[in-house]
Write a protein that holds these residues in place. Structure first.
Motif, PDB file in Angstrom:
ATOM      1  N   ARG A  95       0.834  -1.209   0.000  1.00 29.27           N
ATOM      2  CA  ARG A  95       0.000   0.000   0.000  1.00 29.27           C
ATOM      3  C   ARG A  95       0.866   1.255   0.000  1.00 29.27           C
ATOM      4  N   PHE A  96       1.974   1.214   0.709  1.00 33.10           N
ATOM      5  CA  PHE A  96       2.860   2.376   0.771  1.00 33.10           C
ATOM      6  C   PHE A  96       3.552   2.602  -0.580  1.00 33.10           C
ATOM      7  N   LYS A  97       3.977   1.502  -1.226  1.00 33.33           N
ATOM      8  CA  LYS A  97       4.666   1.627  -2.508  1.00 33.33           C
ATOM      9  C   LYS A  97       3.731   2.103  -3.615  1.00 33.33           C
ATOM     10  N   ASN A  98       2.435   1.758  -3.505  1.00 31.32           N
ATOM     11  CA  ASN A  98       1.468   2.106  -4.551  1.00 31.32           C
ATOM     12  C   ASN A  98       0.507   3.205  -4.078  1.00 31.32           C
ATOM     13  N   ARG A  99       1.073   4.187  -3.361  1.00 27.42           N
ATOM     14  CA  ARG A  99       0.211   5.235  -2.810  1.00 27.42           C
ATOM     15  C   ARG A  99      -0.174   6.296  -3.834  1.00 27.42           C
ATOM     16  N   SER A 100       0.424   6.229  -5.033  1.00 30.04           N
ATOM     17  CA  SER A 100       0.048   7.194  -6.074  1.00 30.04           C
ATOM     18  C   SER A 100      -1.355   6.897  -6.574  1.00 30.04           C
ATOM     19  N   GLY A 101      -1.964   7.859  -7.199  1.00 34.33           N
ATOM     20  CA  GLY A 101      -3.343   7.706  -7.658  1.00 34.33           C
ATOM     21  C   GLY A 101      -3.500   6.884  -8.913  1.00 34.33           C
ATOM     22  N   ASP A 102      -2.390   6.393  -9.468  1.00 33.15           N
ATOM     23  CA  ASP A 102      -2.476   5.613 -10.700  1.00 33.15           C
ATOM     24  C   ASP A 102      -3.091   4.237 -10.483  1.00 33.15           C
ATOM     25  N   ASN A 103      -2.929   3.677  -9.288  1.00 36.83           N
ATOM     26  CA  ASN A 103      -3.441   2.334  -9.003  1.00 36.83           C
ATOM     27  C   ASN A 103      -4.876   2.414  -8.489  1.00 36.83           C
ATOM     28  N   PRO A 104      -5.724   1.499  -8.935  1.00 38.44           N
ATOM     29  CA  PRO A 104      -7.125   1.525  -8.463  1.00 38.44           C
ATOM     30  C   PRO A 104      -7.212   1.248  -6.961  1.00 38.44           C
ATOM     31  N   LYS A 105      -8.174   1.884  -6.312  1.00 38.95           N
ATOM     32  CA  LYS A 105      -8.366   1.670  -4.881  1.00 38.95           C
ATOM     33  C   LYS A 105      -8.899   0.273  -4.616  1.00 38.95           C
ATOM     34  N   ARG A 106      -8.568  -0.239  -3.456  1.00 43.18           N
ATOM     35  CA  ARG A 106      -9.035  -1.575  -3.072  1.00 43.18           C
ATOM     36  C   ARG A 106      -9.954  -1.449  -1.851  1.00 43.18           C
ATOM     37  N   GLU A 107     -10.876  -2.389  -1.755  1.00 40.53           N
ATOM     38  CA  GLU A 107     -11.919  -2.310  -0.728  1.00 40.53           C
ATOM     39  C   GLU A 107     -11.352  -2.323   0.677  1.00 40.53           C
ATOM     40  N   HIS A 108     -10.305  -3.088   0.916  1.00 38.44           N
ATOM     41  CA  HIS A 108      -9.714  -3.228   2.244  1.00 38.44           C
ATOM     42  C   HIS A 108      -8.203  -3.151   2.101  1.00 38.44           C
ATOM     43  N   TRP A 109      -7.541  -2.552   3.099  1.00 39.18           N
ATOM     44  CA  TRP A 109      -6.089  -2.384   3.002  1.00 39.18           C
ATOM     45  C   TRP A 109      -5.355  -3.722   2.924  1.00 39.18           C
ATOM     46  N   LEU A 110      -5.940  -4.815   3.467  1.00 38.40           N
ATOM     47  CA  LEU A 110      -5.296  -6.127   3.378  1.00 38.40           C
ATOM     48  C   LEU A 110      -5.377  -6.718   1.971  1.00 38.40           C
ATOM     49  N   ASP A 111      -6.274  -6.160   1.129  1.00 36.43           N
ATOM     50  CA  ASP A 111      -6.364  -6.666  -0.245  1.00 36.43           C
ATOM     51  C   ASP A 111      -5.087  -6.386  -1.038  1.00 36.43           C
ATOM     52  N   TRP A 112      -4.219  -5.496  -0.527  1.00 37.64           N
ATOM     53  CA  TRP A 112      -2.944  -5.236  -1.194  1.00 37.64           C
ATOM     54  C   TRP A 112      -1.991  -6.428  -1.079  1.00 37.64           C
ATOM     55  N   ALA A 113      -2.339  -7.425  -0.273  1.00 33.43           N
ATOM     56  CA  ALA A 113      -1.503  -8.626  -0.170  1.00 33.43           C
ATOM     57  C   ALA A 113      -1.928  -9.704  -1.157  1.00 33.43           C
ATOM     58  N   ALA A 114      -2.945  -9.425  -1.982  1.00 39.52           N
ATOM     59  CA  ALA A 114      -3.513 -10.454  -2.870  1.00 39.52           C
ATOM     60  C   ALA A 114      -2.519 -10.932  -3.924  1.00 39.52           C
ATOM     61  N   GLU A 115      -1.525 -10.080  -4.271  1.00 40.62           N
ATOM     62  CA  GLU A 115      -0.556 -10.489  -5.291  1.00 40.62           C
ATOM     63  C   GLU A 115       0.323 -11.645  -4.827  1.00 40.62           C
ATOM     64  N   LYS A 116       0.459 -11.825  -3.524  1.00 40.34           N
ATOM     65  CA  LYS A 116       1.386 -12.834  -3.009  1.00 40.34           C
ATOM     66  C   LYS A 116       0.693 -13.914  -2.190  1.00 40.34           C
ATOM     67  N   TYR A 117      -0.387 -13.570  -1.493  1.00 45.64           N
ATOM     68  CA  TYR A 117      -0.990 -14.501  -0.544  1.00 45.64           C
ATOM     69  C   TYR A 117      -2.383 -14.917  -0.997  1.00 45.64           C
ATOM     70  N   PRO A 118      -2.791 -16.164  -0.690  1.00 45.80           N
ATOM     71  CA  PRO A 118      -4.094 -16.679  -1.129  1.00 45.80           C
ATOM     72  C   PRO A 118      -5.239 -15.901  -0.487  1.00 45.80           C
ATOM     73  N   LYS A 119      -6.355 -15.917  -1.183  1.00 46.40           N
ATOM     74  CA  LYS A 119      -7.513 -15.150  -0.749  1.00 46.40           C
ATOM     75  C   LYS A 119      -8.030 -15.618   0.606  1.00 46.40           C
ATOM     76  N   GLN A 120      -8.002 -16.948   0.863  1.00 46.54           N
ATOM     77  CA  GLN A 120      -8.522 -17.450   2.134  1.00 46.54           C
ATOM     78  C   GLN A 120      -7.715 -16.936   3.319  1.00 46.54           C
ATOM     79  N   LEU A 121      -6.382 -16.895   3.180  1.00 41.33           N
ATOM     80  CA  LEU A 121      -5.554 -16.369   4.250  1.00 41.33           C
ATOM     81  C   LEU A 121      -5.874 -14.898   4.489  1.00 41.33           C
ATOM     82  N   ILE A 122      -6.047 -14.141   3.423  1.00 37.43           N
ATOM     83  CA  ILE A 122      -6.364 -12.715   3.566  1.00 37.43           C
ATOM     84  C   ILE A 122      -7.704 -12.541   4.270  1.00 37.43           C
TER      85      ILE A 122
END
Length: 700
Positions: free
Chosen positions: A237-264
């Protein structure tokens, strides 16, 4: 035990809970054994101050609730709950052995006692803290989600069981300490050692039921995965704080690129629960003062109830005793009546009411403290002293106290061996000065001079000196009646040194010819035969009843043909306020505990993802640790009078209760089927659907 809940399944579960419940009773018994006498052990055995004793007590309590994180990590990531309970219980027993050794007077040296005590307490903290999250979660594991109602009842029975152990320990342990003498002193070694032995027996019984238990395997290093997932989400979230990236519903959704959805999803559920935990330490800051500040308050009260004499550390028995009564009362009566009235009494509402009751309990404790202070003996202020006169001559003496300018400060006639009802207050012009005394005895006038210092207590002892009289000024201790115990000192009018045996390891030596002994504190009780010895004879003195918080002066005389006797003077009266006045504050805080803690345990388990049950239980216990840290900080740095400190905690609890109410209003609870859905996932690496959340708010 994973099959249908048929009769055999229910019978098996009942056998499991009987074994598990009997095991949990003994750890709580052992834990409360240590806590119930720990403050007095620090105070009387190690001779620490009240603030130091309170701080170390809460530091130990805090450590006991920090170690559950370690126990939960070991259980969920490595050994599983059952093996973790077994191994850390052995550490628990070892801690009791070492703690018992720290209370043996034959191990000479104060430093050695302190070192052994700290090592023993550290091992006890590791053992008790390590098994706490595992025992609660292990019991919950015996129920499937379709038996949620039985599981809720289990947590009530679970809490009832551990408080039954607490009830036994807080009542019996002070008896082991005070009624049994070890090496001439209170037997702290027995009080610490016996529960360790019983804990070992309970552990064997628990292990015998191993084949009956349902033992879910450890889920892997789930704590490590949770921490890494949260850290990755924050950094992404800190690295992608620019407005170019679409907003995500929850701040933990920024871990979706690496971690499975169930763990999140599981971590989201975990963080929702942990967020609610933020205000909870304040409740435990109030609750855990029963073993420190409230026990110290009890030492300044009268424990004689007529039919029974309560020791200050025995009053804590009220808490588990009331819990044993309140849990079925609330479950079977109060909650059902509230439900019939159409009120949706949710878990968060119960916890809020529990906070309010704790707040009221401390307001009552403050009122009791103020009343105790009103009944207590006043203390001399700046440029003041308290003076009493003890006439040991055979006739009346008129005493006149003169100031520096020969002005009369005090004049009174004192009969031979007259009991003085109180100290006289005298004012000084400076911090220290000389007082002149005129003593008229028969037709003789004696002038003498004695220096005094402000804020001190003095006794002027008048004695015969041939056909005349003389006097000596004795400085009294500032606090003779240490924490409600009985204090005494002796004046020896005999011509031989007297050794007085008071049942302690060292006799009290009183010099001959009006020698004055040091003060000695003893427990309240009858002392009909106190053995004494001189070089030429042995004799005994009848000191009678020595009451709570009283200071006595005994004059050893031999004025009759019946041998040496003790003349008794009481110059600080007994504690007048009955210890029964603590009942309302204990009732309020205990009712608050039933609504707050029992509900919180079940709420924590029901809202936790299946892979994180022990972690959530450990986090719940961690709030108790932080609560004890709050007390430790306030005790060391507040500088408040005790009644003001109670008011401070009460007001702070009220503010925190308001904050918790607002947080609970916006909390979105997890549905039971969502927990079950998560339980069906064997590993967090398997993708799952988004957890459905109940949108209905928990209104307060």
């Amino acid at each position: 035990m994973n099959g249908a809940a048929g009769p055999s399944h229910i019978d098996s579960r009942e056998r499991v809970l009987k074994l598990g419940g009997s095991f949990e009773k003994q750890p709580r018994c052992a834990f409360h054994t240590v806590r119930s006498v720990l403050t007095l052990y620090f105070l009387y055995y190690l001779n620490w101050s009240e603030d130091t004793s309170t701080s170390v007590y809460h530091a130990f309590s805090s450590l006991c609730y920090f170690t559950p994180i370690l126990g939960a990590a070991i259980a969920d990531s490595w050994l599983g709950k059952f093996k973790t309970i077994i191994y850390l219980s052995l550490v628990y027993v070892l801690g009791h052995v070492i703690k018992s050794m720290s209370a043996l007077p034959i191990l000479a040296g104060q430093n050695l006692h302190i070192v052994l005590s700290m090592v023993g307490l550290s091992l006890i903290a590791l053992g008790t803290g390590g098994i706490k999250p595992c025992v609660a979660a292990f019991g919950g594991d015996q129920f499937e989600e379709k038996h949620a109602e039985e599981r809720t009842r289990y947590f009530s029975v679970f809490y009832l069981s551990i408080n039954a152990g607490s009830l036994i320990s807080t009542f019996v342990t002070p008896m082991l300490r005070g009624d049994v003498q070890c090496f001439g002193k209170d037997c702290y070694a027995l009080a610490f050692g016996v529960p360790g032995l019983l804990m070992l027996i309970a552990l064997v019984v628990f292990a015998m039921g191993s084949k009956l238990y349902r033992k879910p395997p450890p889920e892997g290093n789930i704590l490590n995965q949770v921490v890494k997932c949260i850290w990755f989400a924050i950094s992404s979230r800190f690295k992608n704080r620019s407005g170019d990236n679409p907003k995500r519903e929850h701040w933990l959704d920024w871990a979706a690129e690496k971690y499975p959805k169930q763990l999140i999803m599981d971590v989201k559920a975990l963080t929702r629960v942990l967020f609610l935990y933020i205000p909870l330490p304040m409740f435990w800051a109030l609750f855990d003062q029963q073993g420190s500040r409230w026990t110290l308050q009890a030492t300044r009260m009268n424990g004689n109830l007529g039919f029974f004499v309560l020791q200050p550390d025995q009053i804590q028995v009220l808490s588990p005793f009331l819990i044993v009564i309140f849990i079925p009362l609330f479950d079977l009566v109060i909650y059902r009546l509230v439900s019939k009235c159409g009120i949706n009494f949710t878990s968060l509402r119960k916890m809020t009411v529990g906070m309010i009751l704790a707040c009221l309990g401390f307001a009552v404790a403050a009122a009791v403290e103020i009343k105790i202070n009103e009944m207590a003996t006043c203390q001399p202020n700046s440029q003041e002293i308290f003076l009493q006169v003890l006439n040991l001559a055979d006739d009346e003496v008129k005493v006149t106290v003169l100031g520096d300018e020969n002005n009369t400060l005090l004049a009174e006639s004192i009969k031979s061996f007259q009991n003085m009802p109180h100290y006289s207050k005298l004012h000084l012009k400076t911090k220290s000065q000389n007082f002149h005394f005129q003593l008229k005895y028969h037709n003789v006038s004696v002038y003498t001079e004695h220096p005094v210092e402000e804020k001190m207590w003095y006794t002027l002892i008048i004695r015969e000196d041939g056909k005349s009289i003389s006097s000596m000024m004795v400085k009294d201790e500032e606090n003779k009646t240490t924490n409600g115990m009985t204090a005494m000192r002796f004046v020896n009018t005999l011509h031989e040194e007297v050794s007085v045996s008071l049942g302690t390891d060292a006799s009290l030596i009183v010099a001959e010819d009006y020698g004055v002994s040091a003060y000695r504190t003893v427990q309240r009780g009858e002392y009909p035969v106190v053995h004494c010895r001189t070089k030429t004879e042995d004799f005994s003195l009848n000191l009678g009843l020595l009451d709570f918080g009283t200071a006595y002066l005994f004059v050893i005389t031999n004025r009759t043909n019946q041998g040496p006797q003790a003349w008794k003077m009481e110059y600080i009266p007994a504690n007048k306020m009955s210890i029964a006045w603590q009942l309302p504050q204990y009732a309020l805080v205990t009712a608050g505990e039933v609504m707050f803690s029992v509900t919180g345990l079940e709420f924590s388990y029901s809202q936790a993802p299946s892979s994180m049950k022990s972690i959530v239980q450990a986090a719940w216990l961690l709030t108790i640790a932080f609560g004890n840290i709050i007390v430790l900080i306030v005790a060391q740095f507040s500088g408040l009078a005790q009644w003001a400190e109670f008011i401070f905690f009460s007001c702070l609890m009220l503010v925190v209760c308001l904050i918790f109410s607002i947080m609970g209003y916006y909390h979105v609870p997890l549905k039971p089927e969502d927990v079950q859905g998560s339980a069906d996932k064997q590993t967090p690496q398997i993708q799952g659907n988004m957890i459905n959340l109940e949108t209905k708010k928990t209104r307060l």
